[in-house]
Scaffold this active site. Structure first.
Site, PDB file in Angstrom:
ATOM      1  N   MET A 143      35.254  35.508  36.369  1.00  0.00           N
ATOM      2  CA  MET A 143      34.393  35.696  35.200  1.00  0.00           C
ATOM      3  C   MET A 143      35.231  35.983  33.966  1.00  0.00           C
ATOM      4  O   MET A 143      36.114  36.834  33.989  1.00  0.00           O
ATOM      5  CB  MET A 143      33.411  36.836  35.498  1.00  0.00           C
ATOM      6  CG  MET A 143      32.488  37.186  34.353  1.00  0.00           C
ATOM      7  SD  MET A 143      31.388  35.797  33.946  1.00  0.00           S
ATOM      8  CE  MET A 143      31.212  36.034  32.180  1.00  0.00           C
ATOM      9  N   GLU A 144      34.867  35.280  32.889  1.00  0.00           N
ATOM     10  CA  GLU A 144      35.700  35.257  31.679  1.00  0.00           C
ATOM     11  C   GLU A 144      35.442  36.402  30.700  1.00  0.00           C
ATOM     12  O   GLU A 144      35.634  36.225  29.492  1.00  0.00           O
ATOM     13  CB  GLU A 144      35.455  33.926  30.963  1.00  0.00           C
ATOM     14  CG  GLU A 144      34.041  33.752  30.335  1.00  0.00           C
ATOM     15  CD  GLU A 144      33.040  33.016  31.194  1.00  0.00           C
ATOM     16  OE1 GLU A 144      33.207  33.021  32.437  1.00  0.00           O
ATOM     17  OE2 GLU A 144      32.078  32.447  30.650  1.00  0.00           O
TER      18      GLU A 144
ATOM     19  N   GLU B 136      39.206  30.349  33.193  1.00  0.00           N
ATOM     20  CA  GLU B 136      38.692  31.589  32.606  1.00  0.00           C
ATOM     21  C   GLU B 136      39.404  31.874  31.279  1.00  0.00           C
ATOM     22  O   GLU B 136      38.787  32.313  30.317  1.00  0.00           O
ATOM     23  CB  GLU B 136      38.859  32.777  33.560  1.00  0.00           C
ATOM     24  CG  GLU B 136      38.247  32.601  34.945  1.00  0.00           C
ATOM     25  CD  GLU B 136      36.815  32.112  34.947  1.00  0.00           C
ATOM     26  OE1 GLU B 136      36.064  32.424  34.006  1.00  0.00           O
ATOM     27  OE2 GLU B 136      36.445  31.387  35.898  1.00  0.00           O
TER      28      GLU B 136
HETATM   29  N1  B3K Z   1      31.063  31.990  33.782  1.00  0.00           N
HETATM   30  C1  B3K Z   1      31.208  32.425  35.159  1.00  0.00           C
HETATM   31  C2  B3K Z   1      29.941  32.245  35.892  1.00  0.00           C
HETATM   32  C3  B3K Z   1      29.381  33.487  36.442  1.00  0.00           C
HETATM   33  C4  B3K Z   1      27.931  33.338  36.807  1.00  0.00           C
HETATM   34  C5  B3K Z   1      27.553  34.211  37.921  1.00  0.00           C
HETATM   35  N2  B3K Z   1      26.171  34.159  38.228  1.00  0.00           N
HETATM   36  C6  B3K Z   1      32.331  31.728  35.837  1.00  0.00           C
HETATM   37  C7  B3K Z   1      32.907  30.587  35.097  1.00  0.00           C
HETATM   38  O1  B3K Z   1      32.326  29.543  35.002  1.00  0.00           O
HETATM   39  O2  B3K Z   1      33.975  30.711  34.547  1.00  0.00           O
HETATM   40 ZN    ZN Z   2      33.295  28.712  33.427  1.00  0.00          ZN
END
Ligand code: B3K
Ligand code: ZN
Length: 874
Positions: A263-264, A298
């Site tokens: 997660m970013e 990320e």
């Molecule tokens: N943006 C996160 C996604 C997390 C969603 C969790 N339900 C990971 C990614 O795409 O980088």
């Molecule tokens: Zn992403």
């Protein structure tokens, strides 16, 4: 559960400009104190009630501008907080109590292996405090974290640490400030017994950035590759997109219990340990490459996602599609570009095509959802990336880059839409992209039918392309799309790309056709020898391409196509034709006969010198059962399995010596390094060994047996152990498995591989093994990695056994879904996927799968599983 619709979008009535948080951490009773600087949204009328989201929060105190609210002045329900009347601009103070230890959904604040961590995207922040938990509310954050000095010596949040100190009762605190306004989904907090590895990076404008990777102490020796990948990614984003990092520190934390890969969160990326930790002895080459890709992904979000974010969750592909495209290109630049493309496309054509053809098919920008967590899909991510890639093809790199610069400059600090992105591309290129926008709203995989004819007399080649997109749930009618078809014409005599002239214009040896109508014919002139068309080079659009290639033409392209990707694709098509015949033979109970042209093609591959070993490995790899299934009108799991085994064994028998020679030629004594050249050698070597093991050739078996003891790398060990466990040689396999399990019992990431190896074996008794392993002390349904390694791998990779005709495979999966539905709905809704694809199978299996879906439907369901089951049974 209610659906949310894109057409209903409205800005929020109230927004927050600055957020002050204080966490007093305790596993079962954490207090969160929030002071929110709230103001009416300028585009919304005055006097509206305030409505903030909140989920599983016990409210202790609430005040507006310092005045405690009376019980009749506000209301709290299951989904949030309402205050009937508030000023235009005010301070909202709340104090809530939450229970991180009981949070098995792993959304919001939870405890993983004794440490506190958060996952807020998409809607987890509402489990932390009452808040306008939507991406178009962007605020600066100041966060104080208070914890026990022994249990949580390290206290992290977004941005920069500005203050820290001791508190009574063995507690301490750190205050963090994040100067960049961000939506709540990018908030993060981590606290626990962590240690760090540190490095530095100087950005192009001279900013000195501290890079930290925080892990549990026993994993300190597994961070080198992630750190090196991070630095490469930072450098690449400066060079390729002109994007520079914007804080003084960048942190990565590894946690064991995590729903996704990573997660970013701004300045504090939280990673699933499997997506960051590597060591030659514990991680395979594929894992090393995955870590590199995810670390980069990320990091790239810092611009494509964080600085410029999404207006609402329907725009999710705005950040995900673009960022996947960016990480794919990064990995292509760092490793073998054709192989990266081959890997991505074979995965795409297996898994995304299946999604797009099934009951959960949805557009890259959906128009409604029940549970947004269900929409972190291959369509949003990978098809979204293919759309961005098409834009790059249509504009050319330089112009595309201008569009990207314009997008970041114009929308920095804002929450925007997919139109905003595509409009920038249209503006810099002057192209009309209005038809192109249909890619975002139409679900389903377009099919292109191609026909070619060579006119000897006129030296003309006529190429007719027609397109159609099949109906998908809720979308019966489809309109023609704007499809870039990259192509060349390969002279059948010369074996070279011919010069292309279209409508009097000389185009060089390769061109991109813009297919916009449902049918278009292209007349190439001055073509002085009969050509074989090489179409959709590099998979220039996410479509099915049908062209009636003969096996001779495919063998020809396999040798002569100038495009590596299409050379590989020709090989796949050739093998697929043979597989189709064998699948039919199996179904009709006739004797299977191997196509000698395939054997000849493989012989040529094995005996021709080539520089790109990585491409060779891909060429030698047979399409997977899942891939083959996607090409069939009705999936016959047994016939597909039998046909594929038959091809493998026939090739192994016919080319035994060649495989042995290739294996020998690709061995190496060099110490392990996760670099492209070595990775390619190992791939080729292990693919060759797999063929030999498919016929349990004596020499192959001894090679595998010796390789299981390879000390220095998991790639070779895992490959060999898998081959042995999947063979009939349990006399060797069982002791090796046991030794492996004992050696690695302390390392959860290795034990997950141990689970996968066992549950993917083709033998019919595997279901008992799956059940046995589910009761293993190291297995837990609460850990998503373990669920994926055991249940996920069984259902997705062990097709013949999952689809057993007694329905026991389906029953097992349904039982797991029901249990996970209450523990972790997000994972439950993902793991159910194979059952939702029931329409693709024979009647008997359809009935069994539907019965399990009905059984799940009868439970009290989370919105996540409810939505999946409703779609599947609609
Ligand atoms: N943006 C996160 C996604 C997390 C969603 C969790 N339900 C990971 C990614 O795409 O980088
Ligand atoms: Zn992403």
């Amino acid at each position: 559960p209610q659906a949310t619709y894109l057409k209903d979008y409205l800005p929020p009535a109230y927004r927050v400009t600055h957020t002050e948080l204080k966490f007093d951490l305790a596993p079962s009773a954490t207090t969160v104190t929030a002071r929110l600087h709230v103001e009416r949204h300028p585009e919304r009328e005055a006097g509206l009630p305030l409505r903030f989201a909140g989920d599983k929060l016990s409210l202790v105190r609430i005040a507006v501008d310092g005045q405690e609210l009376q019980a009749d002045e506000y209301e709290v329900d299951d989904e949030g907080l309402t205050i009937a009347s508030v000023p235009e601009r005010f301070l909202l103070d709340t104090e809530v109590s939450i229970d991180p230890a009981a949070n098995t959904a792993l959304e919001g604040l939870y405890v993983s292996s004794g440490m506190f961590c958060t996952q807020c995207e998409p809607e987890g922040f509402r489990r932390i405090t009452f808040y306008p938990d939507r991406p178009d509310v962007m605020a600066t954050f100041s966060t104080t974290v208070i914890g026990d000095k022994t249990e949580a010596p390290v206290l992290l949040s977004n941005g920069n640490p500005v203050e820290s100190g001791e508190l009574p009762n063995g507690r301490h605190f750190v205050t963090w400030e994040d100067p960049h306004p961000k939506p709540s989904y990018l908030f993060a907090l981590v606290a626990g017994k962590l240690e760090k590895v540190e490095d530095r990076f100087t950005t192009m404008s001279g900013r000195d950035v501290t890079l930290q990777i925080w892990v549990e102490p026993e994993n300190l020796d597994k961070t080198d590759h992630a750190m090196a990948s991070l630095k490469r990614a930072m450098q690449w984003d400066e060079e390729t997109y002109g994007r520079e990092y914007d804080l003084d520190r960048f942190m990565i934390v590894a946690v064991n219990d995590f729903n996704m890969g990573a997660m970013e969160n701004k300045g504090l990326n939280i990673f699933n340990s499997v997506a960051v930790l590597t060591h030659p002895q514990t991680a395979t080459d594929a894992a090393f490459q995955r870590v590199e890709g995810i670390v980069a992904h990320e990091y790239f979000h810092n611009w494509s996602g964080n600085r410029v974010t999404c207006r609402d969750w329907f725009q999710l592909s705005l950040k995900e599609g673009f960022t996947v495209f960016r990480d794919q290109t990064f990995s292509a630049d760092t490793n073998s570009a054709p192989v990266k493309r081959i890997e991505d496309v074979s995965f795409f054509r297996t898994a995304q095509f299946a999604e797009d053809a099934g009951p959960t098919a949805h557009p890259v920008r959906p128009d409604h959802y029940i549970e947004i967590s269900n929409f972190y899909t291959l369509t949003i991510y990978e098809k979204g990336a293919e759309i961005v890639r098409m834009l790059r093809h249509l504009l050319g790199w330089e112009t595309f880059r201008q569009g990207s610069d314009l997008y970041f400059a114009r929308f920095d600090g804002q929450a925007v839409t997919i139109e905003d992105f595509v409009d920038c591309m249209a503006e810099v290129s002057g192209l009309d992209l209005s038809q192109f926008m249909r890619w975002y709203s139409q679900a389903g995989t377009p099919e292109i039918d191609a026909h070619g004819e060579y006119d000897y007399a006129k030296c003309e080649y006529h190429l007719r392309l027609s397109q159609r997109t099949p109906p998908t749930p809720g979308q019966a009618e489809k309109l023609p799309l704007h499809i870039p078809v990259r192509m060349g014409l390969v002279g059948t005599k010369s074996g070279r790309d011919l010069s292309l002239t279209l409508n009097g214009e000389a185009l060089g040896h390769e061109t991109v056709l813009h297919l916009r109508d449902s049918e278009q014919t292209y007349v190439f002139t001055d073509i002085d020898e009969a050509p074989t068309p090489s179409l959709l080079r590099g998979f220039s659009a996410p479509v099915y391409l049908r062209y009636p290639y003969s096996r001779e033409e495919l063998s020809f392209l396999l040798t002569h196509d100038a495009d590596d990707f299409n050379r590989w694709d020709a090989g796949q098509r050739l093998t697929m034709l043979a597989l189709d015949d064998l699948i039919a033979a199996h179904r009709n109970g006739v004797e299977k006969v191997m196509d000698s042209r395939v054997i000849d093609a493989y012989r040529r591959l094995l005996t021709t010198e080539t520089d790109d070993k990585a491409v060779l490995a891909e060429m030698l790899t047979l399409p997977s059962e899942a891939y083959i299934a996607e090409q069939q009108p009705m999936v016959d799991v047994d016939a597909i399995h039998a046909a594929r085994v038959f091809v493998k064994q026939s090739l192994a028998t016919a080319l035994r010596d060649e495989f042995l020679a290739i294996h020998e030629a690709h061995r190496s004594d060099a110490p392990y390094a996760p670099e492209p050249e070595q990775i390619a050698r190992r791939r080729v070597k292990n693919v060759a060994l797999e063929y030999l093991m498919s016929i349990e050739d004596d020499e192959g078996v001894s090679l595998a047996e010796a390789q299981v003891d390879a000390e220095d790398n998991m790639t070779d060990v895992r490959a060999a152990l898998t081959m042995l466990v999947h063979s009939s040689r349990s006399d060797i396999a069982e002791p090796a498995l046991k030794a492996f399990g004992e050696k690695w019992a302390h390392d959860p990431l290795v034990m997950n591989q141990w689970f996968t190896i066992q549950v993917t074996r083709p033998q019919a008794d595997v279901l008992e093994r799956v059940k046995y392993l589910m009761a293993h002390p190291l297995f837990s349904l609460k850990n998503p990695n373990k669920v994926r390694a055991l249940i996920g791998a069984f259902a997705a990779q062990n097709r013949i056994n999952f689809h057993r005709l007694d329905g026991e495979g389906y029953r097992l999966l349904a039982d797991v879904v029901i249990e996970l539905n209450s523990l972790n709905p997000e994972i439950a809704a993902r793991i159910i996927t194979p059952l939702t694809r029931w329409q693709r199978f024979d009647e008997q299996r359809q009935a069994l799968m539907k019965a399990e879906l009905e059984r799940i439907r009868a439970e009290e369901l989370s919105p996540n599983v409810f939505e999946m089951v409703e779609q599947a049974l609609a």
